[in-house]
Structure formats: C-alpha cells, structure tokens
Design an enzyme around this catalytic site. Structure first.
Site, PDB file in Angstrom:
ATOM      1  N   SER A 190      -6.184   2.940   7.956  1.00 54.83           N
ATOM      2  CA  SER A 190      -5.586   1.671   8.349  1.00 54.83           C
ATOM      3  C   SER A 190      -5.901   1.418   9.830  1.00 54.83           C
ATOM      4  CB  SER A 190      -4.092   1.678   8.046  1.00 54.83           C
ATOM      5  OG  SER A 190      -3.554   0.378   8.088  1.00 54.83           O
ATOM      6  N   GLU A 317      -4.704  -2.873  -2.100  1.00 59.86           N
ATOM      7  CA  GLU A 317      -4.148  -2.555  -0.790  1.00 59.86           C
ATOM      8  C   GLU A 317      -2.812  -3.246  -0.519  1.00 59.86           C
ATOM      9  OE1 GLU A 317      -5.422  -0.593   1.598  1.00 59.86           O
ATOM     10  OE2 GLU A 317      -7.555  -0.374   1.187  1.00 59.86           O
ATOM     11  N   HIS A 409      -2.324   0.638  -0.651  1.00 61.15           N
ATOM     12  CA  HIS A 409      -2.542   1.071   0.729  1.00 61.15           C
ATOM     13  C   HIS A 409      -1.773   2.361   1.013  1.00 61.15           C
ATOM     14  CE1 HIS A 409      -3.806   0.131   4.822  1.00 61.15           C
ATOM     15  NE2 HIS A 409      -2.583   0.325   5.267  1.00 61.15           N
TER      16      HIS A 409
END
Length: 515
Positions: A190, A317, A409
């Site tokens: 990320s 995600e 995610h």
C-alpha cells in the site's frame, strides 16, 4: 561483527555502538529499536534526518522503538504518546548461522495511507522470512504531517528521506548481522509499496538496493500546489498561518488532531474534489528534488531499469477499505457518476464496468472501479512500463477467496510474511487459517525469499510484448496471460499523473492525467 559472550545471547556491533538481540525461539534473533537517525523534533523538526548519536556500552534491543506521531490504534501494536521522540529506528531479524555473512537482505516499509502504522505491527514480524534465509529489516519513519506535510522552506517527502536514511544505515551495518549490503530488496505494501517504488527512482537511493517488491501500489501523488493547499486546510484547523513559523509552533499532537479533523470533513473539501471519495490527506509530493517524477513516469523513462521489480495486487482491493469505513459508500448511478468525475475517470469506464458486471449492485461496481483506479491498474502498469524500459519485472495477483471474505486489500500480507497467526490477521484473511491457507502461505514466502535472493520468484517475467501473471489462489496457483476479465482493456488509454488542485484541473482533481 556478531559476538556471542554467553549462551544464546547475541551481540552485534553497529556504527553507533553495540546492541543486544533476543532469541525468538525459532532459530532467529530479533534486534529491535536500533536508532538509524536522530529524533526528528526540536531543532530537527521538519528537516532531513540527521545521524543518530552513538552510545557507549551495550544497548538492549529487546523492544520496538516508539512509533511516529499518529492517532491510530492498531491491533497488537503500540500507540504514539506525546513525548515519544526517538521514532527513527530499525529492527533486524537474524537467522542462526548468519555469522558467515552474505545473506540476502529484505527491507520492509509498512503501509498506512502515509498517515499511520509502524514496524511493530504483529503481521510484520520477520521471523518466518528470516527462517527462509533472509536478514529482515523493518523501520519506523515519519508519517502524517510530520513525514509528508508541505512546510514552506523545508524539504517535502520527509518520510521518504527517513526511509533513505534507514537504507544507508543498512548499507553501513547489515554485514554485522550476516547480511549482504550488495543484495538488498526493498519491499512494502500500500503506501509502503508506493514508498518502495518512489525509492526506486530517487537519485539519493541509487545503489543502496537492487530489487523491489511492491504490493498494492497506490496511484496517488501530489503536485506541490496541492500539497500546499492541503497544508492550508490543516493549518487553518490548527489555528495558525500555513507558514514554517506557524506550523513549527504547533505541537505534533495538535497537528495530528488538526489533520484528523480535516480528513473527517473531506466530503466537502473544496481543495480537491477527489478528497470527497478518497480522504487520504498525505501523499508523496512530486517536488522536482527529492521526487523528480511520479514513479510510473520515472520507470517508463528508464530511471530504475537496473532494479528488479516484483509487484502484486489483490483482485478486490477496495472492499477492505469499505469494510473498515475508510471510503465513501456509493449506491446509486448518480453517486457513481459523481465519483468518476471527482476522480477524473472517463465516462467509458463506468459504462464498461456496468457491462462487465451487469448483475452487480452499484456499490460493487464502484468498489471494483476504484480498486483498479487506485491500486490494480497502476500496480500492473508499473511492471509493464519497467519491462518496456529494459528492466526485469514480475506481476502477481492475489485471488485467494473464502466464504464471506474477498481477496481484498492487505489480505496478501500475512501470507507473504508467513504470519497467518499474528494478532489481527484473522480479520484480514477471514478467520483462522486452514491447511490450504498454510500451503499458500508457504508458497508465497518461498517466492519472496527466492526473489530477494536471486531476482527470480519462480514464474515468467513481464516482457515488452506480454504480461504473464502469477495468480495466488486456493487450491492451487496458476499463471495467466494478463487479465481474463476484460477490465484492463477499459484502461488502455487512461493515463495517470499527480493530483493537483481542482481549480487547476481539466474537470477533476487529477486533470489531464499524463501519459
């Protein structure tokens, strides 16, 4: 140099002084909280990191160092308290037998929207990767305003500068822990993945590492003008002028509170329409100095062709960000159109996702579109641009599903780190791991270790003419020829560029996105 004065105790000699590690009980010694730079407060606040003062005697490194100023309280992790200042530290996990030296080094940068997080999060424990034959390093760095807020007269991207300083510490010290300073892999997820690809392209980090692993790289970067506009909002919330003098007068805790206040009201943000749908306040700044170009354009220009690149993203995600309340909910066609306009996405994308997902609710189409816009397409395109510029690149997608839990995610991180049983991992992966999960975990750990050691994770590389993709899945993995859903075809002519203030943009916060 490693010393063993008694029993299992291990001492290591660094440029700052000797440190004592503690055994984890699994054939690995953890050495936590080693300063790599001086505390970035007082006269050093908002400045580039400076050398850490040396110490005499042996420094006991059993515990993680303090984390950077933030308001987050994460499962199993420490919190920041006003007065915690020695926040620039690294942690090292050393496998038994590393005294011979020459082991690959794995350097991890935590995520957290450039705003929160720390190296002390349980799912970032380096024991499993050390057992796979790596010397593992994780680091704390400035986040939020302290690390990424624009301050007139001071350097932008201070968080990136901290990471670069930690890499310099690795170059000077990692041989004492059995690591090879000429074989360092920088990895992150990320915003940590975004940091990793920024470091790939920065002149001051050239030669400090040879490989990059970047999971779920966000596509957002600021122009200086937008970074300054965000600072104006935060300064107003703190009750000071957006000048160096005004900002320096605000204690870190109050700047954290002011940033949180602005983020909470992003739905009506006049600075950039994108903040109504993506409330992340801090991003790396394309300032022309620390970061001359955003990573995609820099990689396409060949700025990092000597660095091997492995990228990965999850298939869904944005479902995670929605589940934790981090993004706005969109349930109508009108709201979806507003979101696309705010994000400066062309109309054909919303129409295309409607055709690809004809029976899905608007919310699912919105999350699919935003997930690809923010992470999936940018991450994939990094691998393709790197390969076309002459670099070696590999692409993976995380597709492991479980009933009621999507491949969202952060779900891939506990698998790749080998930490399925860590505190908080059950939420990320959807409950306790089963045997299939553990087998997938072992495969992903082996691929990371192999890439860090040799530059080859075990599947075909991306080429200028083809994009083979490793799909991590249960019951078994597979290699596909790029995307099989049709979504990537919709993005073919949609470029990315750093965000700028809405008033300067073509019709949204990103304006003319670039090539």
């Amino acid at each position: 140099m490693t010393e063993r004065p008694c029993g299992a105790e291990r001492l290591f000699r660094t440029t700052g002084g000797r440190v004592r590690g503690v055994p984890t009980g699994e054939g690995v010694t953890a050495v936590r909280g080693i300063p790599y730079a001086a505390p970035p407060f007082g006269p050093l606040r908002f400045r580039e990191p400076r050398a850490a003062p040396a110490w005499s005697g042996v420094r006991d490194c059993a515990a993680f160092g303090p984390i950077a100023p933030q308001s987050a309280e994460l499962p199993g992790s420490p919190v920041w308290r006003a007065g915690d200042e020695d926040v620039l530290t690294v942690n090292v996990w050393v496998p038994d037998g590393a005294e011979g030296g020459g082991l690959p080094v794995f350097f991890w940068i935590h995520g957290g929207a450039y705003t929160f997080g720390s190296s002390a999060q349980p799912d970032f424990d380096g024991t499993a990767l050390a057992r796979a034959g790596l010397v593992v390093v994780t680091c704390n760095f400035r986040v939020g305003f302290e690390g990424f807020g624009h301050v007139p007269g001071f350097p932008d991207n201070r968080g990136l500068l901290d990471q670069a300083a930690a890499l310099s510490w690795v170059r000077e010290n990692i041989a004492a822990f059995g690591g090879d300073p000429a074989n360092v892999t920088v990895a992150g997820h990320s915003s940590g993945g975004g940091s990793a690809v920024c470091l790939m392209t920065m002149e001051r980090t050239r030669g400090l590492f040879r490989r990059t692993i970047a999971h779920s790289v966000p596509s957002s970067f600021y122009t200086v003008d937008l970074a300054a506009a965000v600072t104006g909002r935060i300064a107003a919330a703190a009750g000071v002028a957006p000048t160096a003098r005004g900002l320096l007068s605000v204690p870190p805790a109050e700047l954290v509170a002011a940033s949180d206040k602005v983020a909470a009201h992003c739905g009506t943000d006049p600075v950039a329409a994108v903040h109504a749908f993506d409330p992340v306040l801090f991003q790396p700044v394309v300032d022309g100095e620390v970061l001359p170009l955003d990573p995609l354009h820099a990689v396409a220009a060949g700025a990092a062709r000597e660095v091997d690149l492995l990228v990965c993203h999850t298939l869904e995600e944005y479902w995670f960000l929605h589940a934790v309340g981090a993004v706005r909910t969109v349930t109508t066609e009108a709201e979806l159109a507003d979101a696309a306009e705010a994000l400066d996405l062309p109309a054909h994308l919303t129409e295309g996702y409607r055709a690809l997902m004809p029976h899905a609710p608007v919310l699912d189409r919105y999350l699919a579109l935003c997930g690809d816009a923010t992470f999936g397409e940018y991450t994939t395109r990094l691998a393709e641009r790197h390969a076309r510029a002459g670099g070696r690149a590999y692409l993976a997608r995380f597709a492991r599903e479980r009933k009621g839990v999507r491949p969202w995610h952060t779900a891939d991180v506990p698998f790749a780190f080998g930490n399925l049983d860590a505190v908080g991992a059950d939420f990320l992966i959807g409950g306790a791991p089963d045997e299939d999960d553990r087998a997938l975990c072992a495969r992903m750990v082996r691929s990371w270790a192999a890439f860090a050691a040799t530059g080859d994770p075990g599947w075909p590389a991306v080429t200028p003419d083809g994009t083979p993709v490793k799909v991590w899945a249960i019951p078994g993995d597979r290699v596909e020829a790029d995307d099989t859903s049709g979504a990537r075809a919709l993005w073919r002519d949609v470029p990315f560029a750093p965000m700028r203030p809405a008033a300067d943009a073509g019709h949204g916060a990103r304006g003319a996105r670039g090539a």
